[in-house]
Enzyme design. Structure first.
Site, PDB file in Angstrom:
ATOM      1  N   ASP A  44       0.826  -1.229   0.000  1.00 55.03           N
ATOM      2  CA  ASP A  44       0.000   0.000   0.000  1.00 55.03           C
ATOM      3  C   ASP A  44       0.853   1.268   0.000  1.00 55.03           C
ATOM      4  OD1 ASP A  44      -2.130  -1.718   0.164  1.00 55.03           O
ATOM      5  OD2 ASP A  44      -3.042  -0.798   1.924  1.00 55.03           O
ATOM      6  N   CYS A  81      -3.734  -6.129  -3.008  1.00 51.92           N
ATOM      7  CA  CYS A  81      -2.616  -6.973  -2.548  1.00 51.92           C
ATOM      8  C   CYS A  81      -2.490  -8.324  -3.252  1.00 51.92           C
ATOM      9  CB  CYS A  81      -2.744  -7.235  -1.054  1.00 51.92           C
ATOM     10  SG  CYS A  81      -2.791  -5.761  -0.046  1.00 51.92           S
ATOM     11  N   HIS A 137      -0.192 -13.881   1.465  1.00 49.27           N
ATOM     12  CA  HIS A 137      -1.503 -13.439   0.972  1.00 49.27           C
ATOM     13  C   HIS A 137      -1.917 -14.066  -0.359  1.00 49.27           C
ATOM     14  CE1 HIS A 137      -4.560  -9.896   1.190  1.00 49.27           C
ATOM     15  NE2 HIS A 137      -5.082 -11.092   1.405  1.00 49.27           N
ATOM     16  N   ASP A 289       2.910  -2.790  -4.022  1.00 45.67           N
ATOM     17  CA  ASP A 289       1.945  -3.782  -4.514  1.00 45.67           C
ATOM     18  C   ASP A 289       0.709  -3.134  -5.123  1.00 45.67           C
ATOM     19  OD1 ASP A 289       0.810  -2.934  -2.102  1.00 45.67           O
ATOM     20  OD2 ASP A 289       0.009  -4.920  -1.612  1.00 45.67           O
TER      21      ASP A 289
END
Ligand SMILES: *[C@@H]1O[C@H](CO)[C@@H](O)[C@H](O)[C@H]1NC(C)=O
Ligand SMILES: *[C@@H]1O[C@H](CO)[C@@H](O)[C@H](O)[C@H]1NC(C)=O
Ligand SMILES: *[C@@H]1O[C@H](CO)[C@@H](O)[C@H](O)[C@H]1NC(C)=O
Ligand SMILES: *[C@@H]1O[C@H](CO)[C@@H](O)[C@H](O)[C@H]1NC(C)=O
Length: 515
Positions: A44, A81, A137, A289
């Site tokens: 972010d 993400c 993730h 990202d």
């Protein structure tokens, strides 16, 4: 040296040939030794939040590394993400992995599919030691999906996202119960309570680097360092935040402190590489990202929109390449490069490995573009995404081609076309420095049913001038392209929450729950 005697002449010959042998050995060693690859992914991290783009936040380490290398100034990531990580790991568009809708939630039985090798699998195959530190993730409902089973020799990090920076827990669906989400190859790691994640991950990376150097193995190192920073929650040690006491907005000030910690972490990693004697043979990549989240301190001004959006603020990324093994220095690269390109670029371009055994890649080897002079991008177009599960918007605008109510975006040369619901398209300035009052937002005037935009991104990177009415033939051509590419898509895999994922049912920690 003049030689008057035979002995002396012989000595000279011996010296010369020894030097020759040594040089040859060095040359051979040089050819055999592939460069180390250090890939740092920030989370972010906004377009306006790196020193060389913005003015408010200082990032001396990142600025210097970028200055010594190649700044990527036409570089794209995905708006969220998991999507960006999936493309980095697989080299494949989301429409080809089923991950085109939003992100992966920790209670879903979904993941980056096992049908194609990861970048770590391929680098390992070509002789690298492969390590991952930080946020995965990409799904974890079975053991086979964990990073250490997807090409990484070792893993230390978070499987999901938004963990507490200090106690490494994240909540269950009820938003009440929190469970540990920190593990390594052996399982959950309980011993790091109170250790701030940017420090913790940095120290782990430093250990990997020094151990790698001690082994003096001939294998090169691939380190994928996926920091939690600077994603929410906005948690930062006081000493870093205090440097930004002049920022009155709480979120922005904390975020600035978190960026400061990140910059220091990167500095420590480069120091560790230098201390280990590895820097001169290292290719160092830095990327965000997705765009910054304006609700969590991030900023992308002057770009339009933010994290989650198909406007440039969501997808135009901060990125650069540096490192002692990079011969190109002090260059700004304006060629179209995308996060899916790292797979072939690093595996083939940098490591000289083969791209065999993968499903069809959507990325291109951009190493000639990054290292060459005036070498054009290997890609002519870029599919930003097609998401048929996103809420539709407005009325269908063309009868004979792509349904413009559906969320999609594509880039072709200078031009970008967006359809459907791209999310908020406001321009937001960073809050609360001396000149810009808090909450300075220039709202988009687009009405709620508008669903086609055409921009010339080269001429208008801030997306102020919609050209869709001026150039209907461009619109039509690019809609046809989306329709054609969509024929290759697999259905989105976005299942309902699985109650069996509840950590209360398996030891009180997040982890695989399906045998
Ligand atoms: C962990 O940190 C979060 C804040 O990020 C907090 O809400 C939670 O109460 C903490 N949990 C424990 C067990 O300390
Ligand atoms: C970087 O290294 C210094 C010196 O060892 C240390 O004080 C600092 O906490 C480290 N920072 C990070 C982010 O790891
Ligand atoms: C790819 O080729 C290399 C040798 O070039 C070989 O070692 C490897 O097994 C191949 N991988 C696949 C998946 O075919
Ligand atoms: C887009 O802008 C660039 C730079 O100003 C210009 O060279 C190009 O012709 C433009 N393309 C179109 C289709 O207008």
């Amino acid at each position: 040296m003049l030689c008057a005697t035979v002995t002396c002449a012989l000595l000279l010959v011996t010296q010369v040939s020894e030097a020759f042998i040594t040089n040859t050995n060095n040359a051979r060693k040089h050819i055999v030794q592939k460069p180390n690859i250090i890939f740092i992914l920030a989370d972010d991290y906004g377009f306006n939040d790196i020193g060389y783009h913005g003015t408010q936040i200082k990032t001396p380490t990142l600025d210097q590394l970028a200055e010594e290398g190649v700044k990527l100034e036409n570089y794209y990531v995905q708006p969220r993400c998991s999507p960006t990580r999936s493309q980095l790991m697989s080299g494949r568009y989301q429409i080809h992995t089923g991950l085109q809708h939003l992100i992966l939630w920790r209670w879903q039985r979904a993941a980056l599919p096992l049908d194609s090798p990861t970048i770590a699998d391929k680098l390992k195959e070509t002789g690298y030691s492969t390590h991952m530190v930080g946020k995965w993730h990409l799904g974890f409902y079975t053991e086979a999906l964990l990073p250490q089973n997807r090409g990484f020799d070792s893993y230390f990090g978070y499987l999901s996202c938004t963990e507490s920076y200090y106690n490494h827990t994240i909540d269950w669906l009820d938003h009440k119960h929190r469970y540990l989400d920190l593990r390594d190859n052996n399982g959950p790691v309980y011993s790091k309570d109170g250790h701030y994640s940017t420090h913790m991950f940095t120290e782990h990376a430093e250990n990997i680097i020094s151990r790698h150097a001690e082994k003096s193995s001939s294998s090169p190192l691939f380190l994928y360092m996926a920091y939690e920073a600077v994603h929410s929650p906005l948690e930062v040690p006081k000493s870093y935040e205090e440097k930004y006491s002049f920022i009155k907005d709480d979120n922005r000030r904390r975020y600035a402190g978190m960026v400061d910690t990140l910059d220091e972490g990167v500095r420590n990693i480069t120091h560790a590489l230098k201390k280990a004697g590895m820097w001169e043979n290292t290719i160092f990549v830095f990327s965000t990202d997705n765009g910054g989240d304006i609700k969590a301190g991030g900023n992308n001004y002057p770009l339009r929109g933010w994290k989650g959006s198909l406007f440039e603020g969501g997808i135009r990324g901060v990125g650069f390449v540096s490192g002692g093994a990079l011969k190109t220095r002090g260059v700004v690269n304006r060629e179209l490069i995308h996060v899916s390109d790292w797979f072939p670029t690093l595996v083939k371009g940098v490591a000289g490995g083969s791209l065999n055994g993968t499903l069809a890649l959507d990325g291109f080897d951009q190493w000639p573009t990054i290292t060459g002079k005036d070498v054009p991008s290997a890609r002519s177009y870029l599919l930003h995404n097609i998401d048929i599960s996103y809420p539709k918007r407005g009325k269908k605008m063309f009868s004979d081609t792509w349904d413009t109510r559906v969320r999609a975006a594509i880039r072709l040369g200078d031009m970008k076309l967006i359809t459907g619901q791209p999310d908020d398209g406001s321009w937001v300035k960073p809050p609360s420095d001396e000149s810009v009052p808090h909450g300075d937002v220039i709202h988009s005037k687009d009405q709620g049913y508008k669903n086609v935009w055409l921009f010339n991104i080269t001429a208008d990177p801030t997306e102020h001038y919609d050209l869709s009415e001026k150039y209907p033939h461009h619109v039509h051509h690019m809609l046809d392209m989306i329709s054609a590419i969509d024929l290759t898509a697999v259905p989105p895999n976005y299942p309902k929450p699985d109650p069996a994922s509840n950590p209360a049912l398996h030891g009180g920690v997040w982890g695989p729950w399906v045998k």
